[in-house]
Design a protein around this motif. Structure first.
Motif, PDB file in Angstrom:
ATOM      1  N   LYS A   1      66.296  55.732  23.025  1.00 31.59           N
ATOM      2  CA  LYS A   1      67.330  55.908  21.993  1.00 31.59           C
ATOM      3  C   LYS A   1      66.773  56.364  20.650  1.00 31.59           C
TER       4      LYS A   1
ATOM      5  N   SER B   1      72.286  52.861  17.193  1.00 33.37           N
ATOM      6  CA  SER B   1      71.390  53.366  18.248  1.00 33.37           C
ATOM      7  C   SER B   1      72.187  54.244  19.195  1.00 33.37           C
TER       8      SER B   1
ATOM      9  N   GLY C   1      70.185  47.310  28.152  1.00 33.71           N
ATOM     10  CA  GLY C   1      69.883  46.764  26.837  1.00 33.71           C
ATOM     11  C   GLY C   1      71.134  46.248  26.147  1.00 33.71           C
TER      12      GLY C   1
ATOM     13  N   SER D   1      60.060  46.906  12.106  1.00 35.67           N
ATOM     14  CA  SER D   1      59.456  46.184  13.230  1.00 35.67           C
ATOM     15  C   SER D   1      58.207  45.432  12.801  1.00 35.67           C
TER      16      SER D   1
ATOM     17  N   ASP E   1      58.596  45.304  28.321  1.00 32.45           N
ATOM     18  CA  ASP E   1      58.088  46.365  27.432  1.00 32.45           C
ATOM     19  C   ASP E   1      56.927  45.813  26.617  1.00 32.45           C
TER      20      ASP E   1
ATOM     21  N   SER F   1      56.698  46.350  18.547  1.00 25.78           N
ATOM     22  CA  SER F   1      57.859  47.213  18.286  1.00 25.78           C
ATOM     23  C   SER F   1      59.164  46.604  18.810  1.00 25.78           C
ATOM     24  N   GLN F   2      59.068  45.562  19.635  1.00 25.94           N
ATOM     25  CA  GLN F   2      60.270  44.934  20.200  1.00 25.94           C
ATOM     26  C   GLN F   2      60.931  43.942  19.240  1.00 25.94           C
TER      27      GLN F   2
ATOM     28  N   ASN G   1      64.692  42.690  19.298  1.00 34.92           N
ATOM     29  CA  ASN G   1      65.573  43.825  19.027  1.00 34.92           C
ATOM     30  C   ASN G   1      65.743  44.732  20.240  1.00 34.92           C
ATOM     31  N   ASP G   2      64.659  44.998  20.954  1.00 35.65           N
ATOM     32  CA  ASP G   2      64.690  45.961  22.049  1.00 35.65           C
ATOM     33  C   ASP G   2      64.717  45.198  23.375  1.00 35.65           C
TER      34      ASP G   2
ATOM     35  N   ASP H   1      65.781  46.489  26.438  1.00 36.71           N
ATOM     36  CA  ASP H   1      66.048  47.429  27.527  1.00 36.71           C
ATOM     37  C   ASP H   1      65.348  47.048  28.831  1.00 36.71           C
TER      38      ASP H   1
END
Length: 290
Positions: free
Chosen positions: A32, A47, A61, A95, A143, A152-153, A165-166, A168
């Motif tokens: 995304k 997103s 997600g 992040s 991830d 980054s998640q 946050n992530d 997926d």
């Protein structure tokens, strides 16, 4: 969210179209693109799906966001499945990858202490504990093949807490039903991942997903020491924290996944260590004031 005092229903397709204004692109990944946007004078993150081929990941997600709303997960504001859009609360500090850069900013330098950094590590382990005991069952943070990917998640909130946050790639483990996981169909390599995630048949045998054994949520436990080490950095007092965490981190790094502690046990140990160190600090300060 923000200064809102009342709960509001998630925004639907029509509301997203009429009430949300895109401002600028602030992030882009495989699945995304993320735009800083505005809704009712509040900053939000919009997103949108990047590649149609990855729509299943995108929708997974969204389902996770819907099901896991809590203090551990970014606030969902609205969504539209018709055009693959998700609206969430915007966190300007971004992040966890940018943590050290944030602490280097003049306005935050006074917050760059072992106590605040250790609190972030406790937040991180709290999120792992929540995912391993979620309303949906035992979820694995897939991830997470290297430190940057893990960082980054998670988002850093303005009051210096963490939210996931992530979402997926959160497959479900159900040992009673014999359901284990594999984090994707490709070979995973590197020192960061748990040993059971590595190809077990040696370089002489070509990787094939069918021959790769599945694993469980203890892969997340293996990664905790490395993430905490990053979070603590090298501020004054961080080595004392590491010393007190040495034993629990050694347990996290056991080769046999079943011998590693649960996220709940790690969290309890972290909280006990924080309480002990704060008590010692208070005693030390009172002696100096005498």
């Amino acid at each position: 969210m923000g200064a809102m005092k009342n709960c509001s229903a998630w925004l639907n397709c029509e509301a997203l179209k009429k009430e949300v204004r895109k401002l600028k692109l602030v992030g882009e990944g495989a699945v995304k693109k993320v735009y800083l946007s505005e809704w009712k004078e509040m900053k939000v993150a919009l997103s949108q799906l990047t590649l149609p081929a990855l729509k299943e990941d995108f929708l997974h997600g969204l389902r996770m966001l819907q099901s896991l709303q809590s203090r551990h997960v970014v606030t969902l504001v609205g969504y539209c499945e018709d055009n693959y859009s998700i609206l969430t609360e915007y966190h300007p500090l971004g992040s966890l990858k940018h943590l050290n850069a944030t602490f280097n900013l003049p306005k935050y330098q006074n917050l760059n202490t072992w106590q605040n950094r250790f609190e972030l590590a406790i937040d991180y382990v709290s999120i792992i504990r929540y995912l391993h005991n979620s309303p949906l069952g035992v979820l694995v943070m897939c991830d997470s093949n290297d430190l940057d990917k893990v960082l980054s998640q998670y988002l850093l909130t303005s009051d210096f807490h963490l939210v996931a946050n992530d979402l997926d790639a959160l497959p479900l483990v159900d040992k009673e039903k014999g359901v284990w996981v594999k984090c994707g169909p490709r070979e995973i390599m590197g020192d960061f991942v748990a040993p059971e995630q590595l190809w077990p048949h040696g370089p002489g045998v070509e990787f094939h997903d069918d021959l790769m054994p599945p694993y469980d949520e203890k892969t997340d436990i293996w990664k905790i020491p490395a993430v905490t080490d990053y979070l603590l950095d090298h501020v004054e007092g961080s080595d004392i924290v590491r010393f007190h965490l040495f034993d629990i981190h050694a347990e996290c790094k056991r080769q046999n996944p079943s011998m590693r502690p649960s996220a709940q046990t790690v969290l309890e140990t972290y909280k006990r260590v924080l309480a002990l160190l704060l008590k010692e600090l208070a005693q030390s300060d009172s002696k100096e004031s005498l």
